[in-house]
Design a protein around this motif. Sequence first.
Motif, PDB file in Angstrom:
ATOM      1  N   LEU A 139       0.815  -1.215   0.000  1.00 26.98           N
ATOM      2  CA  LEU A 139       0.000   0.000   0.000  1.00 26.98           C
ATOM      3  C   LEU A 139       0.854   1.275   0.000  1.00 26.98           C
ATOM      4  CD1 LEU A 139      -2.889  -1.079   2.411  1.00 26.98           C
ATOM      5  CD2 LEU A 139      -2.707  -1.381  -0.058  1.00 26.98           C
ATOM      6  N   ALA A 140       2.191   1.114   0.150  1.00 24.60           N
ATOM      7  CA  ALA A 140       3.063   2.292   0.177  1.00 24.60           C
ATOM      8  C   ALA A 140       3.544   2.678  -1.215  1.00 24.60           C
ATOM      9  CB  ALA A 140       4.266   2.041   1.089  1.00 24.60           C
ATOM     10  N   ILE A 141       3.326   1.815  -2.220  1.00 24.89           N
ATOM     11  CA  ILE A 141       3.779   2.147  -3.574  1.00 24.89           C
ATOM     12  C   ILE A 141       2.551   2.452  -4.447  1.00 24.89           C
ATOM     13  CG2 ILE A 141       5.963   0.897  -3.344  1.00 24.89           C
ATOM     14  CD1 ILE A 141       4.761  -1.478  -4.724  1.00 24.89           C
ATOM     15  N   GLU A 142       2.788   2.701  -5.726  1.00 28.77           N
ATOM     16  CA  GLU A 142       1.680   3.058  -6.612  1.00 28.77           C
ATOM     17  C   GLU A 142       0.707   1.876  -6.702  1.00 28.77           C
ATOM     18  OE1 GLU A 142       1.621   6.117  -7.987  1.00 28.77           O
ATOM     19  OE2 GLU A 142      -0.279   5.775  -9.016  1.00 28.77           O
ATOM     20  N   VAL A 143      -0.532   2.091  -6.304  1.00 26.69           N
ATOM     21  CA  VAL A 143      -1.515   1.001  -6.341  1.00 26.69           C
ATOM     22  C   VAL A 143      -2.311   1.098  -7.644  1.00 26.69           C
ATOM     23  CG1 VAL A 143      -3.517  -0.047  -5.205  1.00 26.69           C
ATOM     24  CG2 VAL A 143      -1.688   0.962  -3.815  1.00 26.69           C
ATOM     25  N   ILE A 144      -2.159   0.074  -8.493  1.00 23.72           N
ATOM     26  CA  ILE A 144      -2.986  -0.026  -9.712  1.00 23.72           C
ATOM     27  C   ILE A 144      -3.521  -1.451  -9.715  1.00 23.72           C
ATOM     28  CG2 ILE A 144      -3.137   0.403 -12.195  1.00 23.72           C
ATOM     29  CD1 ILE A 144      -0.389   1.741 -12.068  1.00 23.72           C
ATOM     30  N   ALA A 145      -4.747  -1.620  -9.253  1.00 22.30           N
ATOM     31  CA  ALA A 145      -5.285  -2.954  -8.961  1.00 22.30           C
ATOM     32  C   ALA A 145      -6.663  -3.112  -9.592  1.00 22.30           C
ATOM     33  CB  ALA A 145      -5.360  -3.134  -7.442  1.00 22.30           C
ATOM     34  N   PRO A 146      -7.168  -4.360  -9.646  1.00 19.84           N
ATOM     35  CA  PRO A 146      -8.500  -4.564 -10.222  1.00 19.84           C
ATOM     36  C   PRO A 146      -9.614  -3.957  -9.372  1.00 19.84           C
ATOM     37  CG  PRO A 146      -7.289  -6.638 -10.043  1.00 19.84           C
ATOM     38  CD  PRO A 146      -6.534  -5.627  -9.268  1.00 19.84           C
ATOM     39  N   GLU A 147      -9.309  -3.629  -8.103  1.00 25.09           N
ATOM     40  CA  GLU A 147     -10.327  -3.044  -7.248  1.00 25.09           C
ATOM     41  C   GLU A 147      -9.826  -1.711  -6.718  1.00 25.09           C
ATOM     42  OE1 GLU A 147      -8.607  -5.727  -6.468  1.00 25.09           O
ATOM     43  OE2 GLU A 147      -7.436  -4.999  -4.781  1.00 25.09           O
ATOM     44  N   LYS A 148     -10.764  -0.872  -6.317  1.00 27.79           N
ATOM     45  CA  LYS A 148     -10.405   0.443  -5.791  1.00 27.79           C
ATOM     46  C   LYS A 148      -9.869   0.321  -4.367  1.00 27.79           C
ATOM     47  CE  LYS A 148     -13.743   3.293  -4.551  1.00 27.79           C
ATOM     48  NZ  LYS A 148     -14.876   4.195  -4.830  1.00 27.79           N
ATOM     49  N   TRP A 149      -8.804   1.056  -4.062  1.00 23.96           N
ATOM     50  CA  TRP A 149      -8.305   1.108  -2.689  1.00 23.96           C
ATOM     51  C   TRP A 149      -8.428   2.541  -2.189  1.00 23.96           C
ATOM     52  CZ3 TRP A 149      -6.434  -2.848   0.526  1.00 23.96           C
ATOM     53  CH2 TRP A 149      -6.395  -4.114  -0.064  1.00 23.96           C
ATOM     54  N   VAL A 150      -9.226   2.728  -1.147  1.00 25.22           N
ATOM     55  CA  VAL A 150      -9.375   4.043  -0.528  1.00 25.22           C
ATOM     56  C   VAL A 150      -8.398   4.101   0.644  1.00 25.22           C
ATOM     57  CG1 VAL A 150     -10.954   5.657   0.591  1.00 25.22           C
ATOM     58  CG2 VAL A 150     -11.793   4.123  -1.201  1.00 25.22           C
ATOM     59  N   LEU A 151      -7.289   4.783   0.434  1.00 25.98           N
ATOM     60  CA  LEU A 151      -6.238   4.852   1.453  1.00 25.98           C
ATOM     61  C   LEU A 151      -6.163   6.262   2.002  1.00 25.98           C
ATOM     62  CD1 LEU A 151      -3.446   2.851  -0.419  1.00 25.98           C
ATOM     63  CD2 LEU A 151      -5.105   2.007   1.253  1.00 25.98           C
ATOM     64  N   PRO A 152      -5.600   6.407   3.195  1.00 29.62           N
ATOM     65  CA  PRO A 152      -5.500   7.751   3.767  1.00 29.62           C
ATOM     66  C   PRO A 152      -4.726   8.712   2.867  1.00 29.62           C
ATOM     67  CG  PRO A 152      -5.090   6.094   5.443  1.00 29.62           C
ATOM     68  CD  PRO A 152      -5.179   5.369   4.135  1.00 29.62           C
ATOM     69  N   ARG A 153      -3.735   8.215   2.109  1.00 34.62           N
ATOM     70  CA  ARG A 153      -2.964   9.149   1.278  1.00 34.62           C
ATOM     71  C   ARG A 153      -3.646   9.420  -0.058  1.00 34.62           C
ATOM     72  NH1 ARG A 153       0.904   6.102  -2.423  1.00 34.62           N
ATOM     73  NH2 ARG A 153       0.358   3.939  -2.029  1.00 34.62           N
ATOM     74  N   GLY A 154      -4.755   8.767  -0.317  1.00 40.21           N
ATOM     75  CA  GLY A 154      -5.480   9.025  -1.556  1.00 40.21           C
ATOM     76  C   GLY A 154      -6.249   7.804  -2.004  1.00 40.21           C
ATOM     77  N   THR A 155      -7.148   8.033  -2.944  1.00 39.10           N
ATOM     78  CA  THR A 155      -7.944   6.934  -3.468  1.00 39.10           C
ATOM     79  C   THR A 155      -7.325   6.444  -4.774  1.00 39.10           C
ATOM     80  OG1 THR A 155      -9.967   7.697  -2.434  1.00 39.10           O
ATOM     81  CG2 THR A 155     -10.214   6.321  -4.387  1.00 39.10           C
ATOM     82  N   PHE A 156      -7.130   5.152  -4.871  1.00 43.04           N
ATOM     83  CA  PHE A 156      -6.610   4.554  -6.095  1.00 43.04           C
ATOM     84  C   PHE A 156      -7.749   3.813  -6.767  1.00 43.04           C
ATOM     85  CE2 PHE A 156      -3.084   5.355  -3.342  1.00 43.04           C
ATOM     86  CZ  PHE A 156      -2.061   5.755  -4.187  1.00 43.04           C
TER      87      PHE A 156
END
Length: 654
Positions: A126-143
Motif C-alpha cells: 500500500l506504500a507504492i503506486e496502487v494499480i489494482a483490479p479493485e479500488k483502494w481508498v487509502l488515507p494518502r489518496g484513493t486509487f
Amino acid sequence: MNRSDLLISMMAALPFLASTPALAQSEFNKQLEDTAAQREVRTIYTAKKILTMDRSNPSATAVAVAGKRIIAAGSLDEVKAALSDRKVKAALGDREFVVDETFASKVVMPGFIDQHLHPILGSLTLAIEVIAPEKWVLPRGTFEAANDQAEYRKRLREAEAKLKDPDEWLLTWGYHALWHGELNREALDAINRKRPIAVWHRSCHEFYLNTAGLNALKITAEMTQGQGQASEQANWQEGHFWEAGMKLMIDPMLKVLATPERLASGLKQMVAYLHSKGVTAYNEPGALYTPDMWKLYVQILGADDTPMYSTFVADGRSIPDRVGLDNALQATEEQIAVAPECAGSKLMFFPKQVKLFADGAIISQLMQMKEGYLDGHKGEWIMPPDQLEERARLYWNAGYQLHIHVNGDAGLDTVLDVLERRMRESPRADHRTVIVHMANSTEEQLGRIARLGAIVSVNPYYPVGFADMYGKVGLGQPRADVMVRSASVLKRHIPLSFHSDLPMAYADPLALASFAVNRSTPSVRVAGPEQRIGVEDALRAVTIEAAYSWRKENEIGSIAPGKIANFTVLEEDPLAVEPTNLADVPIWGTVFEGRLFPIPAEPRRSAAVHGNSKLGHSLALGAHEHGGDSCNVARMIVAALSEVTQEVGRAGAR
Ligand SMILES: [Zn+2]
Ligand SMILES: [Zn+2]
C-alpha cells in the motif's frame, strides 16, 4: 439490564482498576485513589445507540469510562444511578463523571478487530503506486480500479510521468493478468526503457521487471540458469519471476522496495488505513521479523498516537525448522518473550499460542481436495501431515493454543485427525484450536469441529472473489459455491470470526461482514445463499468472536464493565441499513483505551462518497494464477528481508 445486574457486573469489574485485584480493601482503595482517581478522565458517553455485543445487555445509550476501562453501560439514568451507588463511589473516589455528547447522534460498537493480517506485506504494497483490479481508498489518496489492459497501461504511464528523477524506480502493486492482460519486459520498456520499473502482482507472488530494472538489480541471464525450481519459475527474457523464481531477484529488489523510509511510511500508512476502517486490534499469526523491523514496530505501532493493538502469534513452521524439534519450545518461548503481554503495551505476542500450516493456498488452487480437481492437477502440503502431527503434538502437550492454516477438505480431514489424536492422548478443555481459512469443508466435518471443541476463523471474501471462477475452473459450481461455510458453522454453535489476511482482502471489518452477509459475486450472483449469515452474527465475527479466538474476550470485543474502552463509532446503525449497504456505513472514528481518535476528514469523506458496497464485484482474483495466500508470501518476504536488513545494518555501520 436492570440496575442490580448492572451493579453486580460493575462491582465485578472494579478490580480491573487496580493492578492487583487481590490487594486488601484499604490498600485497594488507596491505590485507586493514587492512580485512578487523580489521573483518569471520567466520562459518560451518550449515544443514539450502543451495540454492546454483550448478550446479557445487548443495547444501551450510555457508557461510563474511567481512564481506559469501561465502568458501566446502560441507559443514562441506569449508568448515573450505578455510579452514585455508595460502594461504587467508595471504590472510585469522589471525582465526577462528565457527560460527553459527542456521540449523541452516532452508533457506538466495540472496537473492530481484524483477526488476522500481515503488516509488512500490507505496508509495502500500500506504500507504492496502487494499480489494482479493485479500488483502494487509502488515507494518502484513493486509487481507482483499473479494469482492463488499456486502463492499466494508461495508469502506468501516468505514474511514470509523475516521477521527476530519471533514475527513480517506478514501483507498483496490484497487476493481475485476468484484468490487465499479459505483461512482460517489452511492455514495460515501452513505458520507459531507461527508468527501472518493477510491477508486483496483486497476489504478491510474482514480479515483472523492465530492462533498466533487471540492470539496476544486476540480474543477468546466466544468474537465472541452473537454479533448479527457481529457474523453472523465472523467465529473464520476459522479466518475469514467480514463486520460487522470486528467490533469484528478491534480495536486491527488497533493497529498493523495503527501504527503512518506505517501511516506516508504509507502516504509518497501514495504521492510518486500519484506523479509517475502525480497526482497534489485529493479529499476525506466524509472525516473523528482523531486529530492525521490530525496532520500527515499537516506534510506529507502539507510538502514543497509534490507536490499536498490534498482536502476534509465534510461527510453528520456521522456529522448529531453524532449531529442530527438541529446542523448538524454548525458542518459541524466547520469541514470545520479545513482546510479552503487559499493561500499557500495544505490541504483544500472545503467550502459549502458535501458528501451524496444513495444505496449500486458495488463489493457486493448491489446497488438498478429497475429490481432487476437475482438471486433474494436485494440491500441495505446506506442512506434510507427519510434520503437522509431530509439531501439533509438541505444542499441544505444552499447553499451546493452535492456529492451523487449512484450505481444502482433505486438508481439513488431516487437521481434524491430528486434533482428534491429541484429544484422545491428552484431552484438554477449552483448547480453542483455530481452524484458519477453512475454504472448503463438508457438513460432516463441521460436526467434527463442534465435537472436538475447535473454533473457526475465515476470510469471507473467498466465495465473493473466487466462487464464479472456481465454478468454471478446478472445483465446479457446487463445491465453489459453498466455500467458507458460515451459516452451517453458526448452526452448530461453533465460534466464528473473520480475517482479511491483508493484502489478500481489504482490512475493512464492515466489508468483511458484508461479504459474509451477502456472498454476492462479480457476476451479481449469490454464492451459496444458504450459507449467508445475519448482520448481527457478522458483526460478532469482527468483535467479540475475534477476541475469543485470541483468548482476549475478557478484555476486548464487547462493551461491558471492566473491559478496555475501545469503540468503533459509526454514523448509522448497521443493523438498520439494508444488508447490501452494510459496507457503506460511514465510520466517524474510534475510541482507543478511552481516548478519542476521529478519522481525519479527507479519507472519511472519500470513503463515504465513493462507498464500497460494489467492491465485491471487482475484487476478484483468478484461478490458476500463480500465488498462494498472504500467510505464505509474508513469510518469504520477511525471510529475505532479514538477510537484506542485516546487510543494510552492516553497510550503515561502515
Ligand atoms: Zn494462511
Ligand atoms: Zn495469512
